[in-house]
Design a protein around this motif. Structure first.
Motif, short mmCIF file in Angstrom:
data_model
loop_
_atom_site.label_atom_id
_atom_site.label_comp_id
_atom_site.label_asym_id
_atom_site.label_seq_id
_atom_site.Cartn_x
_atom_site.Cartn_y
_atom_site.Cartn_z
N VAL A 41 0.86 -1.19 0.00
CA VAL A 41 0.00 0.00 0.00
C VAL A 41 0.89 1.23 0.00
O VAL A 41 1.93 1.27 0.67
N VAL A 42 0.49 2.22 -0.78
CA VAL A 42 1.19 3.51 -0.86
C VAL A 42 0.29 4.59 -0.29
O VAL A 42 -0.91 4.62 -0.60
N VAL A 43 0.84 5.46 0.53
CA VAL A 43 0.11 6.63 1.03
C VAL A 43 0.91 7.86 0.65
O VAL A 43 2.09 7.99 1.02
N LEU A 44 0.29 8.76 -0.11
CA LEU A 44 0.92 10.02 -0.51
C LEU A 44 0.38 11.17 0.32
O LEU A 44 -0.81 11.21 0.64
N GLY A 45 1.26 12.12 0.61
CA GLY A 45 0.84 13.30 1.38
C GLY A 45 0.34 14.44 0.52
O GLY A 45 -0.09 15.46 1.05
N THR A 46 0.42 14.29 -0.81
CA THR A 46 -0.04 15.31 -1.74
C THR A 46 -0.88 14.64 -2.81
O THR A 46 -0.84 13.41 -2.96
N PRO A 47 -1.67 15.40 -3.58
CA PRO A 47 -2.49 14.78 -4.63
C PRO A 47 -1.66 13.95 -5.59
O PRO A 47 -0.53 14.30 -5.94
N VAL A 48 -2.22 12.84 -6.01
CA VAL A 48 -1.52 11.93 -6.92
C VAL A 48 -1.37 12.59 -8.29
O VAL A 48 -2.29 13.21 -8.80
N PRO A 49 -0.17 12.50 -8.91
CA PRO A 49 0.00 13.06 -10.26
C PRO A 49 -0.91 12.37 -11.27
O PRO A 49 -1.19 11.17 -11.15
N ASP A 50 -1.38 13.11 -12.27
CA ASP A 50 -2.27 12.54 -13.27
C ASP A 50 -1.65 11.33 -13.96
O ASP A 50 -2.34 10.36 -14.27
N ALA A 51 -0.33 11.38 -14.19
CA ALA A 51 0.34 10.28 -14.89
C ALA A 51 0.28 8.98 -14.10
O ALA A 51 0.41 7.90 -14.67
N ALA A 52 0.06 9.09 -12.79
CA ALA A 52 0.06 7.90 -11.96
C ALA A 52 -1.22 7.08 -12.10
O ALA A 52 -1.27 5.93 -11.66
N VAL A 53 -2.26 7.65 -12.70
CA VAL A 53 -3.52 6.92 -12.80
C VAL A 53 -3.79 6.46 -14.23
O VAL A 53 -4.91 6.13 -14.59
#
Length: 257
Positions: A41-53
């Motif tokens: 599981v990954v938890v990011l502290g900022t919005p996920v970049p568009d390229a990541a989805v």
């Protein structure tokens, strides 16, 4: 990498932890995932970049599903309150790992410019995603404030212990670095920077001096002063542990050294 209301609705209960076997089976079918497998599981502290989805697996075969924001496992993208939950919050992804494992997942996020972020250890089934999410969140807390680090929990276990018990971390900092913290900021920063360089150079005064651009005697004198201020010796392993842990607490605090 995938994202959407349907994925979030299925992932939310798994990430919250405590999902029943029937719910795990239903989520596995709906997501097209095996109940047993190598997951992180990954938890990011900022919005996920568009390229990541973007759709499709990564180069190493890993597959990503982005779910609800951390702290609101019941809310999914498109539902009332979901955008507000993500604003200033944490983004969460489940990764079905490829052969390269979590190290490749962390590298992929760095390539995309994501961060800060924490990556959990590997778990063996969907039913363990709740525990993995908590560990990934703890890993995120070990990132230095304002940084774009992507870290794996297994790389930050001592710091993870510190952030898990903030009241003890605060006491440790005061007990070990109390006199150091009374110095003027520039003086304090100089001693902290020297200690960090010495540690990063494997305890070599000469290499630390080269890194800092000063004479080795200058490094030696700064370290001796730090020992006097903290009443701890760099040559005694247990006391060195105190200093390293206090340095981690200082690094993770919002205040500059």
């Amino acid at each position: 990498m995938r994202r959407g209301t349907r994925y979030g609705a299925l992932l939310g209960p798994l990430l919250a932890g405590g999902a029943t076997p029937a719910l795990v089976t239903r989520a596995a079918r709906g997501l097209g995932l095996p109940e047993r497998g190598r997951y992180a599981v990954v938890v990011l502290g900022t919005p996920v970049p568009d390229a990541a989805v973007a759709e499709g697996p990564d180069a190493d075969g890993s597959r990503w599903w982005w779910g609800a924001a951390e702290g609101s496992p019941g809310e999914v993208e498109g539902s009332p309150g979901a955008a507000e939950a993500r604003e200033g919050g944490r983004e969460v992804a489940v990764v079905l790992l490829g052969p390269a494992g979590p190290a490749r997942a962390a590298a992929r996020l760095r390539e995309l410019g994501a961060g800060p972020g924490g990556v959990s250890p590997v778990v063996g089934c969907l039913a363990q995603l709740g525990a993995a999410r908590r560990l990934a969140g703890t890993a995120l807390l070990t990132c230095e404030p304002g940084s774009r680090e992507i870290v794996r929990l297994d790389e930050r276990l001592p710091a993870a212990l510190l952030v898990s018990r903030p009241e003890l971390s605060t006491r440790l900092l005061a007990e070990v670095f109390g006199p150091l913290l009374t110095l003027v900021p520039a003086e304090r920063s100089l001693l902290v920077e020297t200690l960090e360089a010495w540690l990063e150079c494997g305890g070599s005064v000469g290499r630390a001096a080269a890194r800092l651009g000063c004479h080795r005697n200058t490094v030696f004198n700064r370290l001796r002063r730090l020992e006097r201020l903290t009443a701890r010796s760099l040559s005694r392993p247990r006391e060195l542990v105190d200093l390293v842990l206090a340095l981690d607490v200082l690094r993770l605090s919002s205040a500059p050294p």
